[in-house]
Design an enzyme around this catalytic site. Sequence first.
Site, PDB file in Angstrom:
ATOM      1  N   ARG A 184      -0.602   5.344  19.196  1.00  0.00           N
ATOM      2  CA  ARG A 184      -1.098   6.526  18.500  1.00  0.00           C
ATOM      3  C   ARG A 184      -1.983   7.314  19.468  1.00  0.00           C
ATOM      4  NH1 ARG A 184       0.471   5.523  13.434  1.00  0.00           N
ATOM      5  NH2 ARG A 184      -0.021   3.497  12.520  1.00  0.00           N
ATOM      6  N   ASP A 203      -3.605   6.197  -2.880  1.00  0.00           N
ATOM      7  CA  ASP A 203      -2.396   5.664  -2.246  1.00  0.00           C
ATOM      8  C   ASP A 203      -1.756   4.625  -3.175  1.00  0.00           C
ATOM      9  OD1 ASP A 203      -4.143   3.562  -1.914  1.00  0.00           O
ATOM     10  OD2 ASP A 203      -3.418   3.027   0.072  1.00  0.00           O
ATOM     11  N   ALA A 255     -11.090   7.776   8.305  1.00  0.00           N
ATOM     12  CA  ALA A 255     -10.737   9.167   8.025  1.00  0.00           C
ATOM     13  C   ALA A 255      -9.626   9.238   6.968  1.00  0.00           C
ATOM     14  CB  ALA A 255     -10.292   9.856   9.312  1.00  0.00           C
ATOM     15  N   GLY A 308      -1.923  -1.160  15.179  1.00  0.00           N
ATOM     16  CA  GLY A 308      -1.943  -2.567  14.767  1.00  0.00           C
ATOM     17  C   GLY A 308      -0.930  -2.828  13.669  1.00  0.00           C
ATOM     18  N   SER A 344       0.803  -1.221   0.000  1.00  0.00           N
ATOM     19  CA  SER A 344       0.000   0.000   0.000  1.00  0.00           C
ATOM     20  C   SER A 344       0.842   1.279   0.000  1.00  0.00           C
ATOM     21  CB  SER A 344      -0.941  -0.066   1.199  1.00  0.00           C
ATOM     22  OG  SER A 344      -1.796   1.019   1.233  1.00  0.00           O
ATOM     23  N   ASP A 385      -1.639   1.450  -3.552  1.00  0.00           N
ATOM     24  CA  ASP A 385      -2.370   0.332  -4.161  1.00  0.00           C
ATOM     25  C   ASP A 385      -3.800   0.721  -4.511  1.00  0.00           C
ATOM     26  OD1 ASP A 385      -3.184   0.453  -1.507  1.00  0.00           O
ATOM     27  OD2 ASP A 385      -3.427  -1.716  -1.307  1.00  0.00           O
ATOM     28  N   ASP A 436      -6.442   2.026  -2.917  1.00  0.00           N
ATOM     29  CA  ASP A 436      -7.668   1.781  -2.157  1.00  0.00           C
ATOM     30  C   ASP A 436      -7.999   2.915  -1.184  1.00  0.00           C
ATOM     31  OD1 ASP A 436      -5.764   1.229  -0.251  1.00  0.00           O
ATOM     32  OD2 ASP A 436      -6.459  -0.800   0.200  1.00  0.00           O
ATOM     33  N   ALA A 475      -2.809   1.279  20.854  1.00  0.00           N
ATOM     34  CA  ALA A 475      -1.624   0.703  20.228  1.00  0.00           C
ATOM     35  C   ALA A 475      -1.903   0.527  18.746  1.00  0.00           C
ATOM     36  CB  ALA A 475      -1.305  -0.640  20.872  1.00  0.00           C
TER      37      ALA A 475
END
Length: 540
Positions: free
Chosen positions: A513, A282, A380, A507, A65, A284, A286, A505
């Site tokens: 974050r 982006d 978002a 993933g 990605s 890839d 999506d 946290a």
Amino acid sequence: MSHNEQIIAGSAKHPIVPQHYRYGTAGFRMKADLLEGVTYRVGLLAALRSRKLNSQAIGVMITASHNPAIDNGVKIVDPMGDMLEQEWERYATALVNAPSDKDLAKIYNALATDLKIDLEAPAKVIYGRDTRPSGHTLVTALADALDATNTEHVDYKILTTPQLHYLVRATNSEGTPASYGEVSEVGYYKKLAEAFVRTMKGKRIPQVLQVDCANGVGGPKLKEFLKHIPQDKVPFEVQVVNDDVLRPEVLNLDSGADYVKTKQRAPPIPKPQPGLRCCSLDGDADRLIYYWHDPETSVFVMLDGDRISSLAASFIGDLVESAGLRDELRIGVVQTAYANGASTHYITQHLKLPVICTPTGVKHLHHVAQGFDVGVYFEANGHGTVLFSLDAINAFKKTTPQSPAQKEALDTLAALTDLINQTVGDAISDMLLVEVILAHKNWNLRDWALTYQDLPNRLVRVEVANKDVFRTTDAERRLSHPEGCQAEIDQEVKKFKDARSFARASGTENAMRVYAEAATRSEANELADRVAGIVSRWGV
Ligand SMILES: CC(=O)N[C@H]1[C@@H](OP(=O)(O)O)O[C@H](CO)[C@@H](O)[C@@H]1O
Ligand SMILES: [Mg+2]
């Protein structure tokens, strides 16, 4: 050679680099040179999954990605084109972490026994990859796993992630009444182009749209798609930029949807032009983010996933109303905690639609959106789509219209079900959707931006010694552990106006974050810093 010997011999050709791997939000994603053995093992799992599900085709996508060019990743797509069922993520993790080739064969066989899988049944796996050079090696490893397990396979070569999802669903529905479209890349273009022309209804968009493709697979694919719109029906002028796929080192470099969203500014190349309508995909294709520089105020305006979501919900909600179906169909919006509070307020208070918040990761949003007749979901960061239930599709196609306005609404809704990718967020399809809505509303980007005002917000990454001590509840909006940490965050949030903040946290990265929003930019920054400080202290 026996089955087992084939698997072991194949694995010896694609050795695993020992370390702990976990199938996460984006499958396995890391430096590409760690992935060859991982991809071989993912191939074994995909073959098992196909055999488990009556030989339906399973997809494998090789992409990282928006990550830098040296990374890559591999993830599995389920038969309807959605993400791998969560339960199976554990099996993927178990296979990939097998210490030796022999252990791998053992775990493979144990899974087959436990899950009652007939290893002699036919199996089919289809796959594609983005433009990363490392994709070649990984595809070879994948194909070897499929050969070792006597699995039929089709290599679709270079694709966007959503195209692979489309192909998986199209393959499995071919020849049935629920056929999703022709089983080819061209079939995807034809379906989108036809639905785009049908939803546009002859409307034109006077201003140019500049599309930044992050130098990824979206560039060539978007250009290919555009050729499928009949010459006399092209409703807009598209300028494709950052579409260099020949120099891998520029992939996602200072460009793309993730750059725009996290830096909250336009890519430096091409030089931003005030007044020009822009969007970024982006690596890839999506994710999608729109933006422009307002020529009057010189302000950079970003229209992110929350904006696309509220725009789509408003447009489709109005159409459902005009179609006389408002009482019949349940429309809802699904967001994560990262959605700007102003968007949630706009959707619930102004559009009067329910909003459900889920944990981060598209699979969670997708699942909840399936519970509505029209389920609009976006993160978002610009990843999302709109799902229509069978009841909704039937209602659009079978309701007898009593007026020209009702007929028009029903036709548009039916066309939208073809325009919008029903399997996963798709930047090209989402971009067409946005263009259709803006054309129907006769809006420019300023009109769209004026629907509500985003609360200033800040997202920070905090490195801690052990992110595992942090556990969340309430769709990740609160910390349950370490005990006492959330109370400290609450204390800080109380001191600011219209404020909200949470920590979780990541993933996908080894970090925490922290998100904060508040009435003013300086308050949002201050709050984010304070909460980051709390997280640092508790994370030691
Ligand atoms: C704040 C943020 O944007 N988080 C992203 C990011 O997840 P984290 O778990 O926050 O690392 O990557 C996910 C996969 O691409 C995406 O679904 C998600 O939205
Ligand atoms: Mg992506």
